[in-house]
Design a protein around this motif. Structure first.
Motif, mmCIF file in Angstrom:
data_model
loop_
_atom_site.group_PDB
_atom_site.id
_atom_site.type_symbol
_atom_site.label_atom_id
_atom_site.label_comp_id
_atom_site.label_asym_id
_atom_site.label_seq_id
_atom_site.Cartn_x
_atom_site.Cartn_y
_atom_site.Cartn_z
ATOM 1 N N THR A 16 7.062 12.498 -0.324
ATOM 2 C CA THR A 16 6.340 13.188 0.741
ATOM 3 C C THR A 16 5.201 12.276 1.171
ATOM 4 O O THR A 16 4.407 11.833 0.343
ATOM 5 C CB THR A 16 5.779 14.537 0.255
ATOM 6 O OG1 THR A 16 6.871 15.349 -0.189
ATOM 7 C CG2 THR A 16 5.038 15.249 1.374
ATOM 8 N N ILE A 25 5.299 14.682 5.724
ATOM 9 C CA ILE A 25 6.710 14.465 6.021
ATOM 10 C C ILE A 25 7.437 14.146 4.727
ATOM 11 O O ILE A 25 6.999 13.284 3.958
ATOM 12 C CB ILE A 25 6.878 13.306 7.025
ATOM 13 C CG1 ILE A 25 6.114 13.625 8.304
ATOM 14 C CG2 ILE A 25 8.347 13.047 7.308
ATOM 15 C CD1 ILE A 25 5.915 12.442 9.214
ATOM 16 N N GLY A 27 11.012 12.869 2.980
ATOM 17 C CA GLY A 27 12.230 12.143 3.308
ATOM 18 C C GLY A 27 12.556 11.114 2.242
ATOM 19 O O GLY A 27 11.835 10.962 1.250
ATOM 20 N N ASN A 42 16.566 11.254 6.602
ATOM 21 C CA ASN A 42 16.621 12.687 6.284
ATOM 22 C C ASN A 42 15.220 13.284 6.216
ATOM 23 O O ASN A 42 14.915 14.068 5.320
ATOM 24 C CB ASN A 42 17.372 12.934 4.972
ATOM 25 C CG ASN A 42 18.778 12.397 5.020
ATOM 26 O OD1 ASN A 42 19.475 12.573 6.010
ATOM 27 N ND2 ASN A 42 19.193 11.722 3.977
ATOM 28 N N SER A 44 11.882 15.433 7.185
ATOM 29 C CA SER A 44 11.546 16.744 7.727
ATOM 30 C C SER A 44 10.055 16.982 7.528
ATOM 31 O O SER A 44 9.461 16.502 6.566
ATOM 32 C CB SER A 44 12.351 17.849 7.039
ATOM 33 O OG SER A 44 12.055 17.897 5.661
ATOM 34 N N GLU A 48 6.937 23.130 9.164
ATOM 35 C CA GLU A 48 7.615 23.132 10.472
ATOM 36 C C GLU A 48 7.038 24.161 11.439
ATOM 37 O O GLU A 48 7.146 23.979 12.648
ATOM 38 C CB GLU A 48 9.117 23.363 10.289
ATOM 39 C CG GLU A 48 9.811 22.144 9.705
ATOM 40 C CD GLU A 48 11.318 22.261 9.747
ATOM 41 O OE1 GLU A 48 11.859 22.917 10.659
ATOM 42 O OE2 GLU A 48 11.954 21.685 8.855
ATOM 43 N N SER A 55 10.480 18.823 14.260
ATOM 44 C CA SER A 55 11.593 19.271 13.418
ATOM 45 C C SER A 55 12.937 18.678 13.838
ATOM 46 O O SER A 55 13.879 18.701 13.059
ATOM 47 C CB SER A 55 11.673 20.793 13.399
ATOM 48 O OG SER A 55 11.949 21.281 14.689
ATOM 49 N N SER A 56 13.044 18.138 15.032
ATOM 50 C CA SER A 56 14.325 17.586 15.484
ATOM 51 C C SER A 56 14.509 16.120 15.086
ATOM 52 O O SER A 56 15.599 15.581 15.206
ATOM 53 C CB SER A 56 14.439 17.719 17.001
ATOM 54 O OG SER A 56 13.421 16.958 17.622
ATOM 55 N N THR A 57 13.477 15.482 14.602
ATOM 56 C CA THR A 57 13.552 14.064 14.220
ATOM 57 C C THR A 57 13.966 13.955 12.756
ATOM 58 O O THR A 57 13.361 14.568 11.892
ATOM 59 C CB THR A 57 12.185 13.388 14.432
ATOM 60 O OG1 THR A 57 11.766 13.612 15.766
ATOM 61 C CG2 THR A 57 12.269 11.913 14.173
ATOM 62 N N ARG A 58 15.009 13.174 12.477
ATOM 63 C CA ARG A 58 15.505 13.047 11.100
ATOM 64 C C ARG A 58 15.241 11.675 10.492
ATOM 65 O O ARG A 58 15.157 11.537 9.290
ATOM 66 C CB ARG A 58 17.006 13.354 11.034
ATOM 67 C CG ARG A 58 17.302 14.805 11.291
ATOM 68 C CD ARG A 58 16.733 15.652 10.165
ATOM 69 N NE ARG A 58 16.758 17.046 10.539
ATOM 70 C CZ ARG A 58 15.774 17.892 10.313
ATOM 71 N NH1 ARG A 58 14.694 17.510 9.704
ATOM 72 N NH2 ARG A 58 15.861 19.137 10.686
#
Length: 98
Positions: A16, A25, A27, A42, A44, A48, A55-58
């Protein structure tokens, strides 16, 4: 250099990253460079509801200068390796000043 080497051992580990603007964040570390720029897959946003537009960015690239903390699971830290590296860095620094 010690910090950079340490982060290299965390490749493919979930972390994190807390940014200076209060965003956190989570990932998987895919790359890190000498400036501690971090590429997360991945990814997040931890909160959120507060940051819905993210939230749409991975996949994210995080510039090292905006990172406040990197939280890592304690189980992923090789304490022996970290202690040895710290000892070597201290010995180098001591030899340079003597």
């Amino acid at each position: 250099m010690l910090i950079f080497s340490f982060f290299k051992t965390l490749m493919n580990q979930e972390v994190t990253v807390e940014l200076k603007n209060e965003v956190s964040i989570r990932g998987t570390i895919k790359s890190v460079d000498q400036f501690l720029n971090i590429k997360l897959d991945n990814a997040s946003v931890v909160d959120e509801l507060k940051w819905p537009h993210m939230s749409s960015t991975r996949d994210m690239f995080i510039r090292g200068s905006v990172v406040r903390y990197v939280h890592i699971p304690s189980a992923t830290v090789d304490i022996g390796l970290l202690e040895d590296a710290t000892r070597r860095e201290a010995d180098k620094a001591k030899a340079g000043t003597a």
